[in-house]
Design a protein around this motif. Structure first.
Motif, PDB file in Angstrom:
ATOM      1  N   PHE A 182       0.834  -1.185   0.000  1.00 27.15           N
ATOM      2  CA  PHE A 182       0.000   0.000   0.000  1.00 27.15           C
ATOM      3  C   PHE A 182       0.879   1.250   0.000  1.00 27.15           C
ATOM      4  CE2 PHE A 182      -3.470  -2.528  -0.169  1.00 27.15           C
ATOM      5  CZ  PHE A 182      -3.676  -3.352   0.928  1.00 27.15           C
ATOM      6  N   THR A 183       0.545   2.182  -0.866  1.00 25.66           N
ATOM      7  CA  THR A 183       1.431   3.286  -1.208  1.00 25.66           C
ATOM      8  C   THR A 183       1.037   4.599  -0.547  1.00 25.66           C
ATOM      9  OG1 THR A 183       1.714   2.257  -3.387  1.00 25.66           O
ATOM     10  CG2 THR A 183       2.434   4.552  -3.147  1.00 25.66           C
ATOM     11  N   PRO A 184       1.981   5.276   0.140  1.00 23.54           N
ATOM     12  CA  PRO A 184       1.732   6.631   0.637  1.00 23.54           C
ATOM     13  C   PRO A 184       1.696   7.595  -0.552  1.00 23.54           C
ATOM     14  CG  PRO A 184       3.578   5.585   1.787  1.00 23.54           C
ATOM     15  CD  PRO A 184       3.285   4.769   0.584  1.00 23.54           C
ATOM     16  N   VAL A 185       0.758   8.527  -0.528  1.00 26.68           N
ATOM     17  CA  VAL A 185       0.572   9.448  -1.648  1.00 26.68           C
ATOM     18  C   VAL A 185       0.293  10.846  -1.116  1.00 26.68           C
ATOM     19  CG1 VAL A 185      -0.744   9.939  -3.747  1.00 26.68           C
ATOM     20  CG2 VAL A 185      -0.435   7.566  -3.010  1.00 26.68           C
ATOM     21  N   LYS A 186       0.802  11.856  -1.787  1.00 28.09           N
ATOM     22  CA  LYS A 186       0.464  13.248  -1.492  1.00 28.09           C
ATOM     23  C   LYS A 186      -0.292  13.813  -2.680  1.00 28.09           C
ATOM     24  CE  LYS A 186       2.481  17.782  -0.435  1.00 28.09           C
ATOM     25  NZ  LYS A 186       3.747  18.533  -0.228  1.00 28.09           N
ATOM     26  N   VAL A 187      -1.491  14.336  -2.420  1.00 25.11           N
ATOM     27  CA  VAL A 187      -2.334  14.873  -3.485  1.00 25.11           C
ATOM     28  C   VAL A 187      -2.505  16.374  -3.292  1.00 25.11           C
ATOM     29  CG1 VAL A 187      -4.557  14.747  -4.656  1.00 25.11           C
ATOM     30  CG2 VAL A 187      -3.577  12.685  -3.619  1.00 25.11           C
ATOM     31  N   VAL A 240      -3.112   7.096   1.870  1.00 24.74           N
ATOM     32  CA  VAL A 240      -2.505   5.793   1.625  1.00 24.74           C
ATOM     33  C   VAL A 240      -3.504   4.942   0.855  1.00 24.74           C
ATOM     34  CG1 VAL A 240      -1.464   3.735   2.661  1.00 24.74           C
ATOM     35  CG2 VAL A 240      -1.230   5.952   3.804  1.00 24.74           C
ATOM     36  N   THR A 241      -3.039   4.214  -0.143  1.00 26.22           N
ATOM     37  CA  THR A 241      -3.918   3.283  -0.839  1.00 26.22           C
ATOM     38  C   THR A 241      -4.302   2.159   0.120  1.00 26.22           C
ATOM     39  OG1 THR A 241      -2.055   1.986  -1.673  1.00 26.22           O
ATOM     40  CG2 THR A 241      -2.887   3.746  -3.095  1.00 26.22           C
ATOM     41  N   THR A 242      -5.449   1.503  -0.134  1.00 25.37           N
ATOM     42  CA  THR A 242      -5.941   0.441   0.746  1.00 25.37           C
ATOM     43  C   THR A 242      -6.488  -0.711  -0.091  1.00 25.37           C
ATOM     44  OG1 THR A 242      -8.277   1.103   0.894  1.00 25.37           O
ATOM     45  CG2 THR A 242      -6.713   2.259   2.329  1.00 25.37           C
ATOM     46  N   PHE A 243      -6.983  -1.735   0.608  1.00 24.07           N
ATOM     47  CA  PHE A 243      -7.626  -2.871  -0.053  1.00 24.07           C
ATOM     48  C   PHE A 243      -8.789  -2.447  -0.932  1.00 24.07           C
ATOM     49  CE2 PHE A 243     -10.064  -2.072   3.734  1.00 24.07           C
ATOM     50  CZ  PHE A 243     -11.377  -2.350   3.376  1.00 24.07           C
ATOM     51  N   VAL A 262       0.095  14.673  -8.126  1.00 22.71           N
ATOM     52  CA  VAL A 262       0.110  13.478  -7.296  1.00 22.71           C
ATOM     53  C   VAL A 262       1.552  13.018  -7.168  1.00 22.71           C
ATOM     54  CG1 VAL A 262      -0.686  11.103  -7.038  1.00 22.71           C
ATOM     55  CG2 VAL A 262      -2.182  12.798  -8.106  1.00 22.71           C
ATOM     56  N   GLN A 263       1.999  12.839  -5.916  1.00 23.52           N
ATOM     57  CA  GLN A 263       3.361  12.353  -5.651  1.00 23.52           C
ATOM     58  C   GLN A 263       3.266  11.076  -4.806  1.00 23.52           C
ATOM     59  OE1 GLN A 263       4.616  16.372  -4.054  1.00 23.52           O
ATOM     60  NE2 GLN A 263       6.498  15.775  -5.099  1.00 23.52           N
ATOM     61  N   GLU A 264       4.109  10.118  -5.113  1.00 27.58           N
ATOM     62  CA  GLU A 264       4.083   8.830  -4.404  1.00 27.58           C
ATOM     63  C   GLU A 264       5.298   8.664  -3.508  1.00 27.58           C
ATOM     64  OE1 GLU A 264       3.443   5.347  -6.808  1.00 27.58           O
ATOM     65  OE2 GLU A 264       2.379   6.524  -8.326  1.00 27.58           O
ATOM     66  N   GLY A 265       5.131   7.850  -2.478  1.00 26.52           N
ATOM     67  CA  GLY A 265       6.240   7.490  -1.622  1.00 26.52           C
ATOM     68  C   GLY A 265       6.349   8.363  -0.386  1.00 26.52           C
ATOM     69  N   THR A 266       6.983   7.810   0.645  1.00 27.33           N
ATOM     70  CA  THR A 266       7.143   8.521   1.907  1.00 27.33           C
ATOM     71  C   THR A 266       7.887   9.842   1.731  1.00 27.33           C
ATOM     72  OG1 THR A 266       7.246   6.379   3.030  1.00 27.33           O
ATOM     73  CG2 THR A 266       7.971   8.288   4.281  1.00 27.33           C
ATOM     74  N   HIS A 267       8.838   9.863   0.804  1.00 25.23           N
ATOM     75  CA  HIS A 267       9.636  11.069   0.588  1.00 25.23           C
ATOM     76  C   HIS A 267       8.774  12.246   0.143  1.00 25.23           C
ATOM     77  CE1 HIS A 267       9.201   9.391  -3.459  1.00 25.23           C
ATOM     78  NE2 HIS A 267       9.393  10.610  -3.905  1.00 25.23           N
TER      79      HIS A 267
END
Length: 271
Positions: A182-187, A240-243, A262-267
């Motif tokens: 599951f991916t952390p995302v900043k929108v 965060v994406t989920t099931f 849209v940016q992905e990842g903890t960074h």
């Protein structure tokens, strides 16, 4: 960052659906098997339904083995008369909960569907189906029960109808399911998009609020999971994406109204 907040749900669904099918067959042969047990909630219902073996603590009804202090991962929450959908959504997401119907699990392998419950929400003791997430504090149900906005609810797994599972439409994708990365995302949203609009958009797509920079389950009344205050400054949400997200979530969120980037990842969301 890898999460698996609902790793056992698939097994429970398979067992429940297997029991349901047996019940249907017995009903056809003997006409003596109830297809929906008393004390459970079918898809679309939002009231409180007590089974003979259920217990009631304060505002909530529980199945055996669960309590206000040790809740089941799913709850149906009824709100006080006059509480709007936006208010209800803020309350549950501030507690790190995710608005998802229990029976969405019956769709595993099938076509993804919108998670919005707005169409069935009634401001006269309207209800929402919610799951706990890794961001929720351990006493999330007690906090719900203590809120004057909450009228009552149930903390148990409702029965689901048998739902045919076909081949997913390539344009809609399928559910991610409980097992996976599951991916952390900043929108980032446009400045004319309100917090409630942004929240509704992302919850409808199966995301949950989350900040991987913080300790899971560490929310408090003074430090809720909700991001109302930072959003007023940054116009962005950490999710965060989920099931319940779609396999096409990147395309969906990028094309959502008011989304700028849209940016992905903890960074992308941790300083």
């Amino acid at each position: 960052m890898k999460y698996n907040p609902n790793g056992e749900r698939r097994q429970r669904l398979l067992l429940r659906h297997g029991s349901y099918i047996i019940c249907v067959l017995l009903a056809l042969l003997l006409s003596g098997c109830a297809l929906t047990s008393s004390g459970t909630v079918s898809r679309g219902q939002t009231g409180v339904h007590s089974a003979p073996t259920s217990t009631v603590t304060g505002k909530f009804t529980f199945n055996p083995n669960y309590s206000i202090a040790h809740p089941f991962e799913f709850a149906g929450v009824s709100f006080a008369s006059g509480v709007t959908y936006a208010q209800a959504l803020r309350l549950i997401t501030d507690l790190g909960l995710q608005p998802v119907d229990w029976c969405v699990g019956a769709q595993w392998g099938g076509e993804w569907q919108s998670l919005s419950q707005r169409a069935v929400y009634n401001p006269n003791h309207g209800g929402l189906s919610v799951f706990s997430t890794p961001a929720a504090p351990s006493d999330w149900l007690a906090r719900l029960a203590a809120s004057p906005l909450v009228y009552g609810g149930y903390n148990e797994a409702p029965h689901c109808p048998l739902i045919p599972v076909g081949t997913p439409d390539p344009a809609r994708g399928a559910f991610l399911t409980p097992s996976g990365d599951f991916t952390p995302v900043k929108v980032q949203f446009a400045v004319d998009v309100s917090y409630d609009q942004a929240l509704d958009t992302l919850m409808t797509l199966g995301f949950r609020l989350g900040n991987p920079c913080s300790t899971p389950g560490s929310s408090s009344p003074a430090n809720p999971v909700g991001q109302e205050i930072p959003f007023s400054v940054t116009h962005s949400l950490a999710i965060v994406t989920t099931f319940a997200s779609s396999t096409l979530w990147r395309q969906q969120v990028t094309q959502a109204q008011g989304v700028l980037s849209v940016q992905e990842g903890t960074h992308a969301i941790c300083p």
